[in-house]
Design a protein around this motif. Structure first.
Motif, PDB file in Angstrom:
ATOM      1  N   UNK A 162       0.822  -1.223   0.000  1.00  0.00           N
ATOM      2  CA  UNK A 162       0.000   0.000   0.000  1.00  0.00           C
ATOM      3  C   UNK A 162       0.850   1.264   0.000  1.00  0.00           C
ATOM      4  N   UNK A 163       0.242   2.374  -0.413  1.00  0.00           N
ATOM      5  CA  UNK A 163       0.858   3.668  -0.182  1.00  0.00           C
ATOM      6  C   UNK A 163       0.834   3.939   1.318  1.00  0.00           C
ATOM      7  N   UNK A 164       1.936   4.399   1.866  1.00  0.00           N
ATOM      8  CA  UNK A 164       1.995   4.707   3.294  1.00  0.00           C
ATOM      9  C   UNK A 164       1.825   6.222   3.443  1.00  0.00           C
ATOM     10  N   UNK A 165       0.680   6.625   3.970  1.00  0.00           N
ATOM     11  CA  UNK A 165       0.380   8.059   4.075  1.00  0.00           C
ATOM     12  C   UNK A 165       0.354   8.493   5.536  1.00  0.00           C
ATOM     13  N   UNK A 166       0.283   9.790   5.749  1.00  0.00           N
ATOM     14  CA  UNK A 166       0.341  10.322   7.095  1.00  0.00           C
ATOM     15  C   UNK A 166      -0.901   9.938   7.910  1.00  0.00           C
ATOM     16  N   UNK A 167      -0.722   9.478   9.138  1.00  0.00           N
ATOM     17  CA  UNK A 167      -1.872   9.145   9.985  1.00  0.00           C
ATOM     18  C   UNK A 167      -2.330  10.316  10.861  1.00  0.00           C
ATOM     19  N   UNK A 168      -1.860  11.524  10.595  1.00  0.00           N
ATOM     20  CA  UNK A 168      -2.213  12.633  11.489  1.00  0.00           C
ATOM     21  C   UNK A 168      -3.719  12.766  11.653  1.00  0.00           C
ATOM     22  N   UNK A 169      -4.443  12.672  10.566  1.00  0.00           N
ATOM     23  CA  UNK A 169      -5.887  12.851  10.651  1.00  0.00           C
ATOM     24  C   UNK A 169      -6.594  11.550  11.031  1.00  0.00           C
TER      25      UNK A 169
END
Lengths: 338, 144
Positions: B54-61
Motif C-alpha cells: 500500500x501507499x503509506x500516508x500520514x496518519x495525522x488525521x
C-alpha cells in the motif's frame, strides 16, 4: 410507497445521522451541543467513547427534525469504512441492532464514495462521467465516476493530505488547530508574494510533505534575519502557502481533464470549503469550458447526509448486507470491503 | 546510538537496517521529532523494507493506519503494522478512547508519532527514536 432511510456516520471525529425520503435529505444532524441539550450532557471530543455518547441523541434529533417515526424506516445505512476502528464499530453496531429490532435491511457505505456522491444531495448534479477531487484532512484523491456506484481512484496523495498541509503550516505559524479556516481568512488580507516549490510528482498523484518542509526551512531562514518575520508577514505567508496548495490541487485536475477528456469537474471533502480553491475551480471552469460543481458546506464535511444519498442508490440497486457485516478501517474505493 | 542521514538512499540502506538491529525484539517504537523532521518518511522506509504494498500516508488525521506484509510465521501468513500519530489528541483519555492500549499490547509493530502524550502508558520495552533536522538540512537520528 416512499423510501425512508436513516443514515449513520461515525468514521472519525463527528457522529452524524440523517433521514432521507426517496433520496432527498430531510434532516442532516452532526452531534453538537444542540443534540445534547435535551440530555443535559456535554459533547465529548474524539473517538469511540464520544460516538457512544452521541449516537442515540443525534439519531433522535435527525428523526425528529425529519418528522419521521423509526417504525416507518425502510432501511438503515451506515459507514462501514474507511476510518478509525473504534469509531466505526459504534455506528456499525448501532445500525445492526436497530435493523434487527425493526426487521429492516441494512446498507453499507464507503465513506470516500459518499463524499463523491454528496453531489447528488441537491441540484445541480454532475452528469456521468465526471471527475471528483476529494480533499480533506485525511484524504486527497481524484476519482473518475462513471455511474453512481462505479468509480475508480486515478490519483491520490503519497504522503500528507491537503488539509494536513494547511493544519501543519498553521502549527508552524503558531495558529490554532484546525488551521485551515484561519489560514483561509488571513490569506484574504495578504498577497501571495513568497514562492514555494511545486512538487514534481508523476501522473495524477499528489505530495504535500515536501511543501511542509520547504515552508519550515523558509521560515527558519527568514527568522534568522528577522525574528519578527512571521508576525510581520503573517497574512502574506498564509496567502502564499494557500496559493501553492490550491495550485498543486488544480494543476493535477487540469492534467486529469486532459488525460480523461472529462470536463464535468467536482470537488468534495472538508477542504472544498476553502475560498481560494472554490474561486480557483470556478475560474478554471470559465477558462476551459468545464462544468464545475461544489456541494453546499453541510455536505462537504463528514456528514450522514452523504451516507444516505449513497445508500439511496444502493437501495435502488437492492444492495443490502447481512448481520455478519463488520467495520473495515482500510477500504479503498472500487475494492471489496473485506 | 546516533546516525546522520541525508536522503532516502541512506535511509533505506543504512538507517532502517541499523534500527531493526538495535530494536531487537522490541516492536513498540516511539518516534519523536519536530514537524518536518521525517517521522512519516522513516515509517515509509520501514514499510518499504517489509514489503508493504500500500501507499503509506500520514496518519495525522486518521490517527491509526494499518498495513500488512507477508510473514510466514504469522497467522494466515500476514503480519500487521500499526502506524499511529497522536499529534491531534489533547490528553491521555482521548488516547485511551481510540484504543491505544490495544496497539501497545498486541504482538505487532507499532510505530507511533508524537508519543509523549501517553508516556505513562508506554510498555517497559519500548524502542525510543528521536529525529532532528540539522543546519544543513540533513537529519540526525538518535535511538536507544
Amino acid at each position: 410507497m416512499s423510501t425512508l432511510l436513516l443514515a449513520i456516520e461515525s468514521s472519525c471525529d463527528d457522529t452524524s445521522a440523517a433521514v432521507l425520503r426517496d433520496g432527498v435529505v430531510l434532516s442532516n444532524c452532526v452531534a453538537n451541543q444542540d443534540a445534547h441539550r435535551a440530555y443535559g450532557g456535554v459533547v465529548p471530543e474524539v473517538a469511540s467513547r464520544a460516538h457512544q455518547v452521541n449516537i442515540v441523541p443525534v439519531v433522535d434529533l435527525a428523526l425528529q427534525k425529519a418528522g419521521v417515526d423509526k417504525s416507518d424506516l425502510s432501511a438503515i445505512a451506515f459507514t462501514r469504512g474507511p476510518g478509525l476502528m473504534g469509531s466505526l464499530i459504534v455506528g456499525v453496531s448501532f445500525a445492526k441492532s436497530l435493523a434487527l429490532s425493526l426487521d429492516i435491511p441494512m446498507i453499507e457505505v464507503n465513506h470516500m464514495q459518499a463524499h463523491v456522491l454528496a453531489h447528488f444531495a441537491e441540484p445541480p448534479h454532475p452528469t456521468f462521467p465526471f471527475l471528483c477531487l476529494t480533499v480533506s484532512g485525511g484524504h486527497t484523491q481524484i476519482v473518475r465516476v462513471t455511474a453512481p456506484l462505479e468509480m475508480e481512484i486515478i490519483g491520490h496523495t503519497r504522503d500528507d493530505a491537503a488539509g494536513e498541509a494547511f493544519d501543519k503550516t498553521g502549527k508552524i505559524l503558531g495558529l490554532d488547530y484546525p488551521a485551515g479556516p484561519i489560514i483561509d481568512r488571513l490569506a484574504r488580507e495578504g498577497t501571495a508574494r513568497f514562492s514555494f516549490p511545486e512538487p514534481n510528482i508523476p501522473d495524477l498523484d499528489f505530495s504535500f510533505s515536501g511543501l511542509k518542509t520547504s515552508i519550515l526551512y523558509f521560515l527558519k531562514k527568514k527568522r534568522k534575519e528577522n525574528p519578527q518575520f512571521i508576525e510581520e508577514n503573517l497574512t502574506d505567508i498564509c496567502a502564499s502557502v494557500q496559493d501553492r496548495i490550491v495550485s498543486i490541487l488544480l494543476n493535477k485536475l487540469v492534467l486529469a481533464v486532459e488525460r480523461t477528456g472529462i470536463t464535468e469537474v467536482a470537488i468534495a471533502g472538508g477542504v472544498s470549503a476553502n475560498s481560494a480553491l472554490r474561486a480557483g475551480l470556478q475560474q478554471l471552469g470559465k477558462e476551459k469550458a468545464w462544468r464545475t460543481f461544489i456541494p453546499a458546506f453541510q455536505f462537504c464535511t463528514d456528514n450522514a447526509g452523504m451516507i444516505g444519498v449513497t445508500a439511496h442508490f444502493k437501495y435502488l440497486a437492492q444492495e443490502f448486507v447481512s448481520q455478519e457485516v463488520s467495520a473495515v478501517p482500510r477500504w479503498k474505493i472500487g475494492s471489496e470491503g473485506a | 546510538m546516533e546516525l546522520i542521514f541525508r536522503d532516502l538512499v541512506d535511509l533505506d540502506r543504512t538507517v532502517v537496517p541499523a534500527l531493526l538491529r538495535a530494536a531487537g525484539a522490541r516492536r513498540k517504537w516511539m518516534l519523536s521529532g519536530d514537524i518536518g523532521a521525517g517521522k512519516t518518511t522513516l515509517v515509509q522506509a520501514l514499510c518499504r523494507h517489509f514489503g508493504v504494498q500500500d501507499y503509506v500516508t500520514s496518519p495525522t488525521f486518521s490517527l491509526v493506519n494499518a498495513y500488512s506484509y507477508p510473514d510466514a510465521e504469522a497467522k494466515e501468513g500476514q503480519a500487521l503494522i500499526h502506524h499511529l500519530d497522536l499529534y491531534r489528541l489533547k490528553n491521555l483519555d482521548e488516547a485511551i478512547d481510540i484504543g491505544i492500549e490495544e496497539y501497545l499490547g498486541d504482538p505487532w509493530f507499532c510505530w507511533m508519532e508524537w508519543p509523549e502524550l501517553i508516556t505513562p502508558l508506554w510498555p517497559e520495552e519500548v524502542f525510543k527514536i528521536n529525529l532532528e533536522i540539522l543546519e544543513d538540512s540533513s537529519r540526525k537520528i538518535l535511538f536507544l
